[in-house]
Scaffold this motif. Sequence first.
Motif, PDB file in Angstrom:
ATOM      1  N   ALA A 146       1.005  -1.154   0.138  1.00  0.00           N
ATOM      2  CA  ALA A 146       0.083  -0.060  -0.177  1.00  0.00           C
ATOM      3  C   ALA A 146       0.972   1.316   0.121  1.00  0.00           C
ATOM      4  O   ALA A 146       0.650   2.434  -0.693  1.00  0.00           O
ATOM      5  N   SER A 147       1.952   1.113   0.836  1.00  0.00           N
ATOM      6  CA  SER A 147       2.803   2.361   0.880  1.00  0.00           C
ATOM      7  C   SER A 147       3.531   2.767  -0.673  1.00  0.00           C
ATOM      8  O   SER A 147       3.337   4.020  -0.996  1.00  0.00           O
ATOM      9  N   MET A 148       3.798   1.693  -1.360  1.00  0.00           N
ATOM     10  CA  MET A 148       4.429   1.980  -2.660  1.00  0.00           C
ATOM     11  C   MET A 148       3.332   2.570  -3.588  1.00  0.00           C
ATOM     12  O   MET A 148       3.417   3.385  -4.521  1.00  0.00           O
ATOM     13  N   ALA A 149       2.009   1.841  -3.471  1.00  0.00           N
ATOM     14  CA  ALA A 149       0.971   2.142  -4.455  1.00  0.00           C
ATOM     15  C   ALA A 149       0.488   3.678  -4.232  1.00  0.00           C
ATOM     16  O   ALA A 149       0.520   4.470  -5.274  1.00  0.00           O
ATOM     17  N   ILE A 150       0.457   4.196  -2.880  1.00  0.00           N
ATOM     18  CA  ILE A 150      -0.032   5.392  -2.621  1.00  0.00           C
ATOM     19  C   ILE A 150       1.202   6.397  -3.012  1.00  0.00           C
ATOM     20  O   ILE A 150       1.065   7.731  -3.308  1.00  0.00           O
ATOM     21  N   THR A 151       2.626   5.864  -2.714  1.00  0.00           N
ATOM     22  CA  THR A 151       3.584   6.870  -3.376  1.00  0.00           C
ATOM     23  C   THR A 151       3.497   6.790  -4.715  1.00  0.00           C
ATOM     24  O   THR A 151       3.622   8.322  -5.284  1.00  0.00           O
ATOM     25  N   ASN A 152       3.133   6.053  -5.565  1.00  0.00           N
ATOM     26  CA  ASN A 152       3.122   6.217  -6.828  1.00  0.00           C
ATOM     27  C   ASN A 152       1.977   6.998  -7.293  1.00  0.00           C
ATOM     28  O   ASN A 152       1.840   7.538  -8.297  1.00  0.00           O
ATOM     29  N   ALA A 153       0.743   7.026  -6.496  1.00  0.00           N
ATOM     30  CA  ALA A 153      -0.509   7.825  -6.608  1.00  0.00           C
ATOM     31  C   ALA A 153       0.014   9.286  -6.556  1.00  0.00           C
ATOM     32  O   ALA A 153      -0.244  10.106  -7.116  1.00  0.00           O
ATOM     33  N   TYR A 154       0.882   9.563  -5.525  1.00  0.00           N
ATOM     34  CA  TYR A 154       1.511  10.855  -5.407  1.00  0.00           C
ATOM     35  C   TYR A 154       2.182  11.377  -6.477  1.00  0.00           C
ATOM     36  O   TYR A 154       2.038  12.506  -6.943  1.00  0.00           O
ATOM     37  N   ALA A 155       3.056  10.533  -7.061  1.00  0.00           N
ATOM     38  CA  ALA A 155       3.830  10.766  -8.211  1.00  0.00           C
ATOM     39  C   ALA A 155       3.048  11.224  -9.166  1.00  0.00           C
ATOM     40  O   ALA A 155       3.009  11.944 -10.153  1.00  0.00           O
ATOM     41  N   ALA A 156       1.863  10.503  -9.482  1.00  0.00           N
ATOM     42  CA  ALA A 156       1.062  10.749 -10.591  1.00  0.00           C
ATOM     43  C   ALA A 156       0.365  11.830 -10.543  1.00  0.00           C
ATOM     44  O   ALA A 156      -0.299  12.435 -11.673  1.00  0.00           O
ATOM     45  N   ASP A 157      -0.289  12.339  -9.146  1.00  0.00           N
ATOM     46  CA  ASP A 157      -0.827  13.674  -9.139  1.00  0.00           C
ATOM     47  C   ASP A 157      -0.240  14.890  -9.570  1.00  0.00           C
ATOM     48  O   ASP A 157      -0.663  15.634 -10.087  1.00  0.00           O
ATOM     49  N   CYS A 158       1.092  14.683  -9.388  1.00  0.00           N
ATOM     50  CA  CYS A 158       2.108  15.881  -9.924  1.00  0.00           C
ATOM     51  C   CYS A 158       2.892  15.509 -11.002  1.00  0.00           C
ATOM     52  O   CYS A 158       4.169  16.273 -11.310  1.00  0.00           O
ATOM     53  N   THR A 159       2.526  14.401 -11.944  1.00  0.00           N
ATOM     54  CA  THR A 159       3.495  14.261 -12.908  1.00  0.00           C
ATOM     55  C   THR A 159       2.688  14.137 -14.153  1.00  0.00           C
ATOM     56  O   THR A 159       1.564  13.580 -14.003  1.00  0.00           O
ATOM     57  N   GLU A 160       3.006  14.830 -15.353  1.00  0.00           N
ATOM     58  CA  GLU A 160       2.247  14.596 -16.540  1.00  0.00           C
ATOM     59  C   GLU A 160       2.197  13.027 -17.048  1.00  0.00           C
ATOM     60  O   GLU A 160       3.132  12.412 -16.714  1.00  0.00           O
ATOM     61  N   PRO A 161       0.906  12.783 -17.688  1.00  0.00           N
ATOM     62  CA  PRO A 161       0.890  11.116 -17.961  1.00  0.00           C
ATOM     63  C   PRO A 161       2.120  10.543 -18.820  1.00  0.00           C
ATOM     64  O   PRO A 161       2.590   9.563 -18.379  1.00  0.00           O
ATOM     65  N   SER A 162       2.685  11.360 -19.718  1.00  0.00           N
ATOM     66  CA  SER A 162       3.720  10.900 -20.306  1.00  0.00           C
ATOM     67  C   SER A 162       5.189  10.656 -19.624  1.00  0.00           C
ATOM     68  O   SER A 162       5.879  10.070 -20.103  1.00  0.00           O
ATOM     69  N   LYS A 163       5.193  11.231 -18.553  1.00  0.00           N
ATOM     70  CA  LYS A 163       6.421  10.980 -17.873  1.00  0.00           C
ATOM     71  C   LYS A 163       6.129  10.365 -16.432  1.00  0.00           C
ATOM     72  O   LYS A 163       7.166  10.191 -15.730  1.00  0.00           O
ATOM     73  N   ARG A 164       4.927   9.719 -16.448  1.00  0.00           N
ATOM     74  CA  ARG A 164       4.769   9.035 -15.161  1.00  0.00           C
ATOM     75  C   ARG A 164       5.728   7.689 -15.051  1.00  0.00           C
ATOM     76  O   ARG A 164       6.206   7.203 -14.125  1.00  0.00           O
ATOM     77  N   SER A 165       6.017   7.190 -16.128  1.00  0.00           N
ATOM     78  CA  SER A 165       6.804   5.819 -16.008  1.00  0.00           C
ATOM     79  C   SER A 165       8.239   6.301 -15.666  1.00  0.00           C
ATOM     80  O   SER A 165       8.822   5.461 -14.693  1.00  0.00           O
ATOM     81  N   ILE A 166       8.792   7.505 -15.875  1.00  0.00           N
ATOM     82  CA  ILE A 166       9.888   7.778 -15.380  1.00  0.00           C
ATOM     83  C   ILE A 166       9.689   8.189 -13.981  1.00  0.00           C
ATOM     84  O   ILE A 166      10.754   7.712 -13.250  1.00  0.00           O
ATOM     85  N   ALA A 167       8.930   8.910 -13.511  1.00  0.00           N
ATOM     86  CA  ALA A 167       8.809   9.113 -11.959  1.00  0.00           C
ATOM     87  C   ALA A 167       8.530   7.693 -11.220  1.00  0.00           C
ATOM     88  O   ALA A 167       8.937   7.783 -10.381  1.00  0.00           O
ATOM     89  N   PHE A 168       7.673   6.749 -11.728  1.00  0.00           N
ATOM     90  CA  PHE A 168       7.664   5.465 -11.153  1.00  0.00           C
ATOM     91  C   PHE A 168       8.887   5.027 -11.139  1.00  0.00           C
ATOM     92  O   PHE A 168       9.250   4.179 -10.229  1.00  0.00           O
TER      93      PHE A 168
END
Length: 634
Positions: free
Chosen positions: A246-268
Motif C-alpha cells: 500500500a505504501s508503494m501504491a500510494i507513493t506512486n499515486a502521489y507521483a501521478a498527481d504531480c506528474t504529466e501522464p507521458s512522464k509517469r513511467s519515469i517518475a515511477f
Amino acid sequence: MENDQVFEGEAGIEAERSAISPPPPRYTAHRKDHDIHTKHQETNSQKTADYEDTPLLSRPHHSRHSSGSSTLDEEGEPPPPAWSGAKDFEGLSVWKTPSVFWILPPFLISALAFGGIVVPKLNLIIALICREYLSDRSISDPGFTFLPVEIGTDNPQCHIAEVQALVANFTLYTALIAGSLAAITSPKLGALSDRYGRKRIIAFSTFGMLLGEIITIITATYPETFSYYWLLLGFGLDGLCGSWIASMAITNAYAADCTEPSKRSIAFARFQGCLFTGIAIGPFIAGYIVKVTGEILTIFYIALGAHLLFLIFILFVVPESLSKERQLAARQKPQVIGHGEGYSWTWAASWRRFSRVTFSKQPYQDEVPSDAWTWSSLFHRISKGGGLFTPLTILWPSGPGSSRAVRRNLVFLAAVDTTMFGVAMGSMTVVLIYAGYRFDLDTYHQTIFLSIVNTCRVTVLIVILPLIIRLVRGPASRSSQRNSGSDQLDLAIIRIAIVFDMIGYIGYATSQTNSMLIASGAIAAIGGMGSPTLQSALTKHVPADRIGQLLGAMGLLHALARVVAPTIFNRIYAVTVVRGFPQAVFVCLAATFGIAFVLSWFIRPHVYFDEPETGPSRPSTARSGTDVAPEVLG
C-alpha cells in the motif's frame, strides 16, 4: 394588403414555434460525425498503415479537447492540450508545490534501511528456526549433538535440507498473514487517499512497518523468552496497515498527481530505482555496521530510526499532492466506477450485498437477468458478492467514457502486472535460500550477489529507461498532454522486460557456478523496467481522481499475489529440495513469465477511459482525427 397581413401572422407563428421547439436530438450530431468518419475512413486507414511501419513511434495526437483554436506548431500540427493537473499548483510557492523530489530523499533513506535488513532478517529467521529444530531433535534423540547456533554469525550446522524446508514454510506463513491482511486494507487505503490525501495514508502504512521492526527487535533480543513465531505478529501488524504494498501504491499515486501522464513511467522508475538502490547499497552499509559494532541488532535499530524519520518527514514537511478541491470532489463521487452512480463501498454495505446474493431467493435489484449472461455480468456478480473483490470493479468500468477496449486493456494490464509481481515475490526469498544451499554462499557473498543484481536494476530504471523514453518520445515539451492510453513504446518495453525476466530465471535453473548465478540475476534485472511501465500504463486508462482507487485495487491484487505466489513457489521448493531437484521452482517461474508474455499481446494501444470535466462523456481513443475503432464505441 390582407394577404400580406396573413403572411406576416403565419411567419410570426412559425417563429414562435421555432423558439419553443426542443433542439435536435443528440444522435444527429453523432450521425454527422459518423458520415464524416465514413468519408475519411480510407485516408485514416492509410495513416494507420504508415504509423504501423514505425511501431515504437507515437502517433501524432490531435486533440479532441481543444477550444477550437487553429493555432499550429512549427510542424503544422495542433499543439497537445495542457495537462489538467497543472492548474492545481498554479500560484503556490516552491515549499507548497508537490513534487516527486520532495518525497524521493526520505524514501531513499527508508529504502536503504529496508535493503539493509533483507539478508539479516532472513538469516535471523534461519538461525531462530535452526536453533529450535536442533534443540527439539536433541530432546528426541539423546545421542544427537550439535554446535550452538549463534545469531548474527554463519552457522554451517543449519545448512541442511530439513532446516531449509522449515524456513521455506515459515516464510510462507509470513506471506500468508501479511498478504491476506494487506489484501483487505490496501484497496480501502487507496480509495481513501483519493478522498483525504496521500500523505496520511503513506504515514499510516509506514507506521505498520515501524511496529513490525519493534517486534523483530524484541524477538531477537530475547530468543529464550519469545519464540520466533512472535515474528508473525509483526508481519500481521504490517499487513493490517497495508504493508509496503500500500505504501508503494500510494507513493506512486502521489507521483501521478504531480506528474504529466507521458512522464509517469519515469517518475515511477525513480521510486523503484530508489527502492533497489536501497536493496543494492543497504546490505553493504549494514555489513560494515555489523562488522564495526559486532552486533546484528544494530541494523534493526537503524532501520527503526529510518522509518520513524520517513514518517515525520511525510507528515510535517512534504506538501500534499491532492488539492482540497479534488479531495472534496472525490468524496462526492461514488467510490467505484461502474454499476450504479450511487454505489459506494463500505464494510456493512458489502456484507448486505453478499448476504442478499448468497442467501436471498429474491434477485438483487441491479443484478443482470440470468438469460443475459455476459462477462460483464459475471464480473459484476463477483464484485457485488463479497467485499474483498469489490474494489476490482474499477478494472471493469461501465457507463459514459468506458468501452470494451478500455475494460480489456485494464484487465490484461492488471493480469500481467500481478503475474510479474507475483513471480518477483515468489522468488525473492527462494533465490537467497537456493544460493546459500546450492552454492554455499554465506551472508557476505549473499550481500554481494544482491548488490550486483540490484545495481543492474537501478541502472536500468534510472538511466536506460528514461533514455529510451527521451529518444523515442522526444523532448518533454512535445509530450506534455493528457491521457492517451498505452502507446506502442509502453507495450514494447513491457514485452521486452518479460523476455529478459524469463531468460534470467532459466539461467537460475541452469547455473553451475556463482558467476553464472550472478549473470542470470543481472539479466533478470533488466526486466525491472516492466513494472513502472505497467503502473504508468494503468494510470493512463482512468481519470485523475481515480488513480488512488486504481492503484489501491492493484494493491489488492499484489497482496493476493504476495499470498498465492510464495505459497506455490515456496511449497515447490520445499518439496523438490529434499528430492534433489531444487531448480524445479525456477522452471515454474520462467513458465509463469511465458504466460505473462502471451497476455501482453492482448493489450491494445491508444485506448483510455474518457471522463471530461464538463459536458457529456463519450468513449474514445487517442487515434488521430476521427479514426475511432468501432469496438471502442460499443
